[in-house]
Scaffold this active site. Structure first.
Site, PDB file in Angstrom:
ATOM      1  N   TYR A  32     -19.706   7.732 -43.583  1.00 12.47           N
ATOM      2  CA  TYR A  32     -19.559   6.728 -44.326  1.00 12.47           C
ATOM      3  C   TYR A  32     -19.333   7.423 -45.796  1.00 12.47           C
ATOM      4  O   TYR A  32     -19.518   8.462 -46.364  1.00 12.47           O
ATOM      5  CB  TYR A  32     -21.106   5.733 -44.430  1.00 12.47           C
ATOM      6  CG  TYR A  32     -22.116   6.577 -45.055  1.00 12.47           C
ATOM      7  CD1 TYR A  32     -22.683   7.590 -44.279  1.00 12.47           C
ATOM      8  CD2 TYR A  32     -22.699   6.165 -46.334  1.00 12.47           C
ATOM      9  CE1 TYR A  32     -23.932   8.413 -44.960  1.00 12.47           C
ATOM     10  CE2 TYR A  32     -23.733   6.876 -46.893  1.00 12.47           C
ATOM     11  CZ  TYR A  32     -24.293   7.883 -46.339  1.00 12.47           C
ATOM     12  OH  TYR A  32     -25.516   8.228 -46.763  1.00 12.47           O
ATOM     13  N   HIS A 107     -21.242  11.427 -23.995  1.00 12.10           N
ATOM     14  CA  HIS A 107     -21.412  12.181 -25.319  1.00 12.10           C
ATOM     15  C   HIS A 107     -19.937  12.556 -25.787  1.00 12.10           C
ATOM     16  O   HIS A 107     -19.640  12.433 -26.989  1.00 12.10           O
ATOM     17  CB  HIS A 107     -22.164  13.614 -25.214  1.00 12.10           C
ATOM     18  CG  HIS A 107     -23.790  13.298 -25.197  1.00 12.10           C
ATOM     19  ND1 HIS A 107     -24.293  12.516 -24.379  1.00 12.10           N
ATOM     20  CD2 HIS A 107     -24.481  13.637 -25.789  1.00 12.10           C
ATOM     21  CE1 HIS A 107     -25.464  12.444 -24.492  1.00 12.10           C
ATOM     22  NE2 HIS A 107     -25.977  13.176 -25.469  1.00 12.10           N
ATOM     23  N   LYS A 152     -36.226  11.967 -29.250  1.00 11.37           N
ATOM     24  CA  LYS A 152     -34.995  11.540 -28.570  1.00 11.37           C
ATOM     25  C   LYS A 152     -34.178  10.534 -29.498  1.00 11.37           C
ATOM     26  O   LYS A 152     -34.488   9.355 -29.294  1.00 11.37           O
ATOM     27  CB  LYS A 152     -35.465  10.980 -27.133  1.00 11.37           C
ATOM     28  CG  LYS A 152     -34.166  11.134 -26.220  1.00 11.37           C
ATOM     29  CD  LYS A 152     -34.878  10.839 -24.793  1.00 11.37           C
ATOM     30  CE  LYS A 152     -33.660  10.756 -23.657  1.00 11.37           C
ATOM     31  NZ  LYS A 152     -32.529  11.815 -23.938  1.00 11.37           N
ATOM     32  N   GLU A 184     -31.373  24.858 -25.502  1.00 15.29           N
ATOM     33  CA  GLU A 184     -31.135  23.763 -24.349  1.00 15.29           C
ATOM     34  C   GLU A 184     -29.722  23.569 -24.421  1.00 15.29           C
ATOM     35  O   GLU A 184     -28.993  24.064 -24.985  1.00 15.29           O
ATOM     36  CB  GLU A 184     -31.799  22.510 -24.809  1.00 15.29           C
ATOM     37  CG  GLU A 184     -31.475  21.831 -26.128  1.00 15.29           C
ATOM     38  CD  GLU A 184     -32.271  20.485 -26.317  1.00 15.29           C
ATOM     39  OE1 GLU A 184     -32.695  19.934 -25.400  1.00 15.29           O
ATOM     40  OE2 GLU A 184     -32.310  20.139 -27.579  1.00 15.29           O
ATOM     41  N   LEU A 208     -35.414  19.024 -26.870  1.00 15.04           N
ATOM     42  CA  LEU A 208     -35.940  17.740 -26.247  1.00 15.04           C
ATOM     43  C   LEU A 208     -36.751  17.921 -24.940  1.00 15.04           C
ATOM     44  O   LEU A 208     -36.435  18.853 -24.187  1.00 15.04           O
ATOM     45  CB  LEU A 208     -34.987  16.903 -25.761  1.00 15.04           C
ATOM     46  CG  LEU A 208     -35.422  15.406 -25.247  1.00 15.04           C
ATOM     47  CD1 LEU A 208     -35.791  14.599 -26.521  1.00 15.04           C
ATOM     48  CD2 LEU A 208     -34.475  14.843 -24.519  1.00 15.04           C
TER      49      LEU A 208
HETATM   50  N1  PDD Z   1     -30.090  13.364 -22.293  1.00 15.87           N
HETATM   51  N2  PDD Z   1     -31.888  17.830 -24.093  1.00 15.87           N
HETATM   52  C1  PDD Z   1     -31.295  16.764 -24.682  1.00 15.87           C
HETATM   53  C2  PDD Z   1     -30.671  17.075 -25.935  1.00 15.87           C
HETATM   54  C3  PDD Z   1     -30.887  15.766 -23.885  1.00 15.87           C
HETATM   55  O1  PDD Z   1     -29.995  14.579 -24.671  1.00 15.87           O
HETATM   56  C4  PDD Z   1     -31.273  15.541 -22.707  1.00 15.87           C
HETATM   57  C5  PDD Z   1     -31.070  14.366 -21.826  1.00 15.87           C
HETATM   58  C6  PDD Z   1     -32.257  16.444 -22.218  1.00 15.87           C
HETATM   59  C7  PDD Z   1     -32.928  16.264 -20.785  1.00 15.87           C
HETATM   60  O2  PDD Z   1     -33.971  15.105 -20.697  1.00 15.87           O
HETATM   61  P1  PDD Z   1     -34.288  14.244 -19.500  1.00 15.87           P
HETATM   62  O3  PDD Z   1     -34.530  15.454 -18.384  1.00 15.87           O
HETATM   63  O4  PDD Z   1     -35.584  13.729 -19.834  1.00 15.87           O
HETATM   64  O5  PDD Z   1     -33.121  13.460 -19.138  1.00 15.87           O
HETATM   65  C8  PDD Z   1     -32.459  17.499 -22.982  1.00 15.87           C
HETATM   66  C9  PDD Z   1     -29.748  11.952 -21.597  1.00 15.87           C
HETATM   67  C10 PDD Z   1     -29.626  12.232 -20.233  1.00 15.87           C
HETATM   68  C11 PDD Z   1     -28.703  11.785 -22.383  1.00 15.87           C
HETATM   69  O6  PDD Z   1     -28.586  11.414 -23.527  1.00 15.87           O
HETATM   70  O7  PDD Z   1     -27.621  11.341 -21.679  1.00 15.87           O
END
Ligand code: PDD
Length: 292
Positions: A32, A107, A152, A184, A208
């Site tokens: 933006y 994503h 999240k 991660e 996360l």
């Molecule tokens: N994403 N790390 C990140 C950055 C995430 O976005 C996710 C999950 C995880 C795994 O978390 P969980 O096991 O609670 O799904 C780790 C979801 C699936 C998404 O954004 O589509």
């Protein structure tokens, strides 16, 4: 009545709607600008449009409009919202471009999707004289921007860009490294298997806390596999016997190639076969209402 511009149309702000599938809404996948206009004249327009171009380049989104098209639209919004005679007609223009809305949430970048282009303006009062006359108070804080990966949050632009980079290299996921340590995935948590040990980074503000991660650890412990939540050096990742990625949508995904090299012997690992069997049993129990 305030007039805004949305995707080719000038309309009252009350009638301006975007899809809930818009990637600005789902991922913060957009950029933006805020541009002042004094007496109806845009301030430093060239510089703002240049910065917009740089921001769009930064997120790999083509500029949907030429500079002259932008200028025409911005001026039209300003003109539509020109205040009644007698006031100074200072306004701030807000423009936003997102990667548009795709059919499904993913994503990585969608194909053939039109960006969303939105412009609005609002009156711009002079700065508060109480502050300009006497000065303002400020405090110092640690710069923690983009350092709350444990939340999240929908501001997923960095994750989106990293996932797309992985996809560009024909990879399903990017494993993120910070200070030579494994953190991660762009949308998953990471496990490394070394000499029979199940290793995963400890929870921190940098990642996360995955629900799937926790369940996988629990299942592994129940199966009496040696498990450790520990920092994982990049070098260990590169010599891992097995690598897994866990997430709600990908379950426990075995990684057999990392940066073009084989992980272990390049085949599905024996520890993964154990854990995925347990995971599938657990899923079946959920289906039957016997677990949650
Ligand atoms: N994403 N790390 C990140 C950055 C995430 O976005 C996710 C999950 C995880 C795994 O978390 P969980 O096991 O609670 O799904 C780790 C979801 C699936 C998404 O954004 O589509």
């Amino acid at each position: 009545m305030t007039t805004v511009y949305l995707n080719g149309t000038f309309l009252p702000v009350e009638n301006a709607c975007i899809s809930v599938m818009d990637r600005g809404f789902l991922f913060g996948d957009g950029v933006y600008e805020v541009i002042p206009a004094y007496g109806g004249n845009l301030f430093r327009l060239h510089e703002h449009l240049n910065r917009l171009k740089n921001s769009l380049d930064g997120i790999r989104l083509a500029n949907p409009l030429s500079d002259s098209e932008w200028e025409t639209i911005l001026n039209e919004v300003l003109e539509s919202n020109r205040p009644l005679a007698g006031t100074n007609n200072d306004q701030s223009v807000y423009l936003q471009v997102t990667r548009g809305s795709a059919e499904k949430r993913d994503h990585s970048f969608p194909e053939a999707v039109r960006p969303t282009v939105f412009v609005m303006s609002a009156p711009l009062p002079d700065p508060d004289p109480a502050l300009t006359d006497c000065g303002a108070a400020a405090v110092t804080l640690d710069d923690t921007r983009w350092q709350h990966c444990n939340i999240k949050a929908v501001t997923l632009l960095p994750n989106v860009l990293l996932r797309q980079q992985a996809k560009d290299q024909n990879a399903a996921e990017a494993i993120l490294i910070r200070d030579h340590r494994v953190i991660e995935g762009s949308a998953s948590n990471v496990f490394v298997i070394k000499d029979g040990n199940v290793l995963t980074p400890p929870k921190s503000q940098q990642m996360l806390p995955g629900i799937t991660r926790d369940l996988v650890l629990k299942l592994a412990r129940q199966a009496e596999l040696p498990c450790k939540e520990t920092d994982i050096e990049e070098a260990l990742l590169r010599t891992a016997d097995e690598i897994w990625l866990t997430s709600s949508t990908r379950e426990v995904m075995p990684v057999t190639r990392l940066d073009g090299n084989r992980v272990g012997d390049g085949s599905l690992g024996p520890v993964w076969k154990t854990i995925i069997a347990l995971y599938r049993d657990y899923k079946a129990a959920v289906r039957q209402g016997k677990a949650q």
